[in-house]
Structure formats: C-alpha cells, structure tokens
Design an enzyme around this catalytic site. Structure first.
Site, PDB file in Angstrom:
ATOM      1  N   HIS A  30      94.828  39.599  67.181  1.00 31.81           N
ATOM      2  CA  HIS A  30      93.682  39.524  68.155  1.00 31.81           C
ATOM      3  C   HIS A  30      93.238  38.124  68.087  1.00 31.81           C
ATOM      4  CE1 HIS A  30      93.805  43.827  68.480  1.00 31.81           C
ATOM      5  NE2 HIS A  30      93.209  43.633  69.643  1.00 31.81           N
ATOM      6  N   LYS A  66      87.346  38.107  67.371  1.00 36.75           N
ATOM      7  CA  LYS A  66      87.315  39.242  67.138  1.00 36.75           C
ATOM      8  C   LYS A  66      86.480  40.011  65.876  1.00 36.75           C
ATOM      9  CE  LYS A  66      89.585  43.993  67.593  1.00 36.75           C
ATOM     10  NZ  LYS A  66      88.671  44.764  68.149  1.00 36.75           N
TER      11      LYS A  66
HETATM   12  N1  LIG Z   1      88.000  49.320  74.878  1.00 32.52           N
HETATM   13  C1  LIG Z   1      88.531  48.151  75.416  1.00 32.52           C
HETATM   14  O1  LIG Z   1      89.502  48.231  76.149  1.00 32.52           O
HETATM   15  C2  LIG Z   1      88.138  46.824  74.711  1.00 32.52           C
HETATM   16  C3  LIG Z   1      89.065  45.713  75.302  1.00 32.52           C
HETATM   17  C4  LIG Z   1      88.452  44.341  74.419  1.00 32.52           C
HETATM   18  C5  LIG Z   1      87.314  44.284  73.702  1.00 32.52           C
HETATM   19  N2  LIG Z   1      86.840  45.658  73.373  1.00 32.52           N
HETATM   20  C6  LIG Z   1      85.616  45.386  72.733  1.00 32.52           C
HETATM   21  O2  LIG Z   1      84.435  45.408  73.346  1.00 32.52           O
HETATM   22  C7  LIG Z   1      83.661  44.729  72.729  1.00 32.52           C
HETATM   23  C8  LIG Z   1      83.383  43.545  73.254  1.00 32.52           C
HETATM   24  O3  LIG Z   1      84.264  42.519  73.509  1.00 32.52           O
HETATM   25  P1  LIG Z   1      83.982  41.069  74.340  1.00 32.52           P
HETATM   26  O4  LIG Z   1      85.370  40.247  74.120  1.00 32.52           O
HETATM   27  O5  LIG Z   1      83.541  41.120  75.491  1.00 32.52           O
HETATM   28  O6  LIG Z   1      83.000  40.488  72.999  1.00 32.52           O
HETATM   29  P2  LIG Z   1      82.161  39.250  73.305  1.00 32.52           P
HETATM   30  O7  LIG Z   1      82.692  38.345  74.347  1.00 32.52           O
HETATM   31  O8  LIG Z   1      81.717  38.733  72.065  1.00 32.52           O
HETATM   32  O9  LIG Z   1      81.006  39.961  74.231  1.00 32.52           O
HETATM   33  C9  LIG Z   1      79.880  40.713  73.616  1.00 32.52           C
HETATM   34  C10 LIG Z   1      78.551  40.590  74.761  1.00 32.52           C
HETATM   35  O10 LIG Z   1      77.853  41.390  74.045  1.00 32.52           O
HETATM   36  C11 LIG Z   1      76.558  40.507  74.019  1.00 32.52           C
HETATM   37  N3  LIG Z   1      75.410  41.681  73.445  1.00 32.52           N
HETATM   38  C12 LIG Z   1      75.341  41.676  71.860  1.00 32.52           C
HETATM   39  N4  LIG Z   1      74.059  42.452  71.875  1.00 32.52           N
HETATM   40  C13 LIG Z   1      73.830  42.844  73.165  1.00 32.52           C
HETATM   41  C14 LIG Z   1      72.849  43.842  73.477  1.00 32.52           C
HETATM   42  N5  LIG Z   1      72.016  44.572  72.934  1.00 32.52           N
HETATM   43  N6  LIG Z   1      72.667  44.118  74.834  1.00 32.52           N
HETATM   44  C15 LIG Z   1      73.495  43.596  75.999  1.00 32.52           C
HETATM   45  N7  LIG Z   1      74.498  42.633  75.557  1.00 32.52           N
HETATM   46  C16 LIG Z   1      74.543  42.382  74.139  1.00 32.52           C
HETATM   47  C17 LIG Z   1      76.883  39.339  73.413  1.00 32.52           C
HETATM   48  O11 LIG Z   1      75.716  38.565  73.419  1.00 32.52           O
HETATM   49  P3  LIG Z   1      75.411  37.199  72.445  1.00 32.52           P
HETATM   50  O12 LIG Z   1      76.958  36.458  72.556  1.00 32.52           O
HETATM   51  O13 LIG Z   1      74.455  36.437  72.957  1.00 32.52           O
HETATM   52  O14 LIG Z   1      75.218  38.026  71.083  1.00 32.52           O
HETATM   53  C18 LIG Z   1      77.952  39.287  74.069  1.00 32.52           C
HETATM   54  O15 LIG Z   1      77.831  38.352  75.302  1.00 32.52           O
HETATM   55  C19 LIG Z   1      84.130  44.453  71.262  1.00 32.52           C
HETATM   56  O16 LIG Z   1      83.664  45.626  70.456  1.00 32.52           O
HETATM   57  C20 LIG Z   1      85.300  44.494  71.488  1.00 32.52           C
HETATM   58  O17 LIG Z   1      86.350  44.893  70.185  1.00 32.52           O
HETATM   59  C21 LIG Z   1      87.242  46.724  73.977  1.00 32.52           C
END
Ligand SMILES: NC(=O)c1ccc[n+]([C@@H]2O[C@H](COP(=O)([O-])OP(=O)(O)OC[C@H]3O[C@@H](n4cnc5c(N)ncnc54)[C@H](OP(=O)(O)O)[C@@H]3O)[C@@H](O)[C@H]2O)c1
Length: 231
Positions: A138, A142
């Site tokens: 990844h 991550k």
């Molecule tokens: N299920 C699936 O198919 C799949 C696919 C891809 C990823 N994921 C998972 O999904 C999650 C997010 O992935 P991502 O790639 O989007 O990560 P990311 O780019 O780091 O985005 C996470 C976002 O959540 C925000 N955040 C943190 N605390 C919050 C709160 N209390 N309320 C609202 N927003 C908040 C963060 O803000 P800040 O940056 O300001 O802290 C950031 O913008 C991870 O756990 C990842 O492993 C799952």
C-alpha cells in the site's frame, strides 16, 4: 439520494466525485476541523440525509459511527483498524434500530479474489512441498495493517487450516492496494493477485452500499450485499 460524506481525505473525495457522477446529491463533506469528537454529526446537520459514507481514521471512526447511529442515519464505513470495537457498535445499532454496512475493502474484484483464493487453498492443501505466503503493498501514508490481507488469510485458512499464510507488508509510494498469495514449490511458483488500479473501485463499491443500505436495519458487510451471505 442525499448523501453525507464524513472524511475529506483521499477516499472521501473519491466518494464525493463518484456519488455526484451517479446523480446523488452530496449534502455535506464533513472534515476533521469541524468534527472533533463527532461534533458535526448532529440530527440538525444531517436532516434530510438518506445515508452517510464514512472514510476517516482508526482513531476517529468509532465516535463518528456512534454519533451517526444516534442521529438515525444509515451509515456505510470503509475505515479500517477498528474491528475490536465492532461488537459494541453492533449492540448500539441494534438498540437504535439503525443500519450499518462496514467493509475493509469495497472492491467487487477483491471479494471475488477472496473466493478464488479459498478455492486455490483447497487445491494446495496437503502439498507440503509448496510454501505459501501473502504479500500486501500500500501507499506510504497508510497507517494501519491491511484489513484485506487479514481477510485473505482467513479465507485461505478456512480451506487449509494447516498453513499459517504469513503476511509481509510493504508501504511505499502511492500504491492504492495490491494483495498476492503465492505458493512456491521446488520447481514452480503459483501466484494469485489482486491489484487495485485506483481508488475509484473502492468509492464505487461504497456508493453502491449506500444505495443498498436504507431500509435494511442491522449490521451488514459488503460480502452479504454482493453474495447475499451465501458461502
Ligand atoms: N474499505 C475500503 O475499500 C478502503 C479503501 C481505501 C482506504 N480505506 C480506509 O479508509 C480510511 C481512509 O482512507 P484515506 O485513504 O481516505 O485516508 P486519508 O486520505 O488520510 O483521509 C482520512 C481523512 O479523515 C479525516 N479525519 C480524521 N478525523 C476525522 C473526523 N473526526 N471527522 C472527519 N474527518 C476526519 C482526516 O483529516 P486530517 O488529515 O485533517 O487528519 C483525513 O482527511 C483508512 O482507514 C483506510 O485504510 C478503505
């Protein structure tokens, strides 16, 4: 549908784009700044929303789910790394007659891959001349272990409990997500892999889940939605 998106990161933005393309109204994209301890997830702010899609961080997701369920909003979450809290969240969903769909991976291809891996493991069971292992790769940002790799290991062990299927993880560059199970024997190698080309596949699955969930109380996963819970 009218959708609220919680989390304005890579997945939140991909979901917003996909949802708009599918003709949904994005009611709000709620980021961390306005949502300390789930403060933005109130009935007032979410009035008129048909479903919420949550992609944040392991340390934020549980509070967000509690608030969304308390607010009576059917919720889809793809955030990983909170599995130990699932039983408690499931009790809350039940008590409030809420609806939650969670998945560590919203790619349809991954779920077909998991089934194919189970079939492969059954074929290789009882052949100790082959070593087996899992590799997951990844992007560098991550923060947690791959929930999909853990699901892959469970699928493989269902078919062949005698093997350990150790997992090796790589965090580098911008890789959206690669999972490979390999069987290596003295003369040849067999590998089955799933390679995500972009986040759009995950976003499409999450939006499809939000379309499916309203009117289905309880806790569901993506497998159940795709295959009706059939093994
Ligand atoms: N299920 C699936 O198919 C799949 C696919 C891809 C990823 N994921 C998972 O999904 C999650 C997010 O992935 P991502 O790639 O989007 O990560 P990311 O780019 O780091 O985005 C996470 C976002 O959540 C925000 N955040 C943190 N605390 C919050 C709160 N209390 N309320 C609202 N927003 C908040 C963060 O803000 P800040 O940056 O300001 O802290 C950031 O913008 C991870 O756990 C990842 O492993 C799952």
């Amino acid at each position: 549908m009218r959708l609220a998106i919680v989390g304005n990161g890579k997945m939140g933005r991909a979901v917003a784009e996909l949802a708009a393309e599918r003709g949904h109204v994005v009611h709000a994209i709620i980021g961390r700044e306005e949502n300390a301890s789930g403060a933005a997830l109130t009935r007032e702010r979410l009035a008129g929303v048909d479903a919420a899609i949550e992609f944040t961080r392991p340390d934020a997701v549980v509070t967000n789910l509690e608030r969304l369920i308390e607010a009576g909003v059917p919720t889809v979450t793809g955030t990983t790394g909170w599995g130990t809290e699932l039983p408690r969240i499931a009790r809350l969903v039940e008590a409030r007659r809420g609806a939650l769909l969670h998945a560590a991976n919203f790619s349809v291809g991954v779920h077909l891959f998991l089934r194919a891996a189970r079939d492969l493991a059954a074929r290789f069971a009882g052949r100790p001349e082959f070593d087996s292992f899992i590799l997951e790769e990844h992007h560098a940002a991550k923060v947690d272990a791959s929930g999909t790799a853990a699901a892959l290991r469970r699928s493989l062990r269902e078919a062949d409990p005698a093997r350990e299927f150790p997992i090796t993880s790589v965090r580098a560059g911008s890789i959206p997500g690669t999972h490979v199970v390999t069987y290596d024997g003295p003369h040849d190698t067999v590998a089955l892999s799933h390679v995500a080309r972009s986040r759009r596949g995950f976003a499409a699955g999450a939006v499809a889940a939000a379309e499916w969930l309203p009117g289905r109380p309880g806790v569901h996963d993506f497998e159940e939605m795709l295959f009706g819970g059939a093994g």
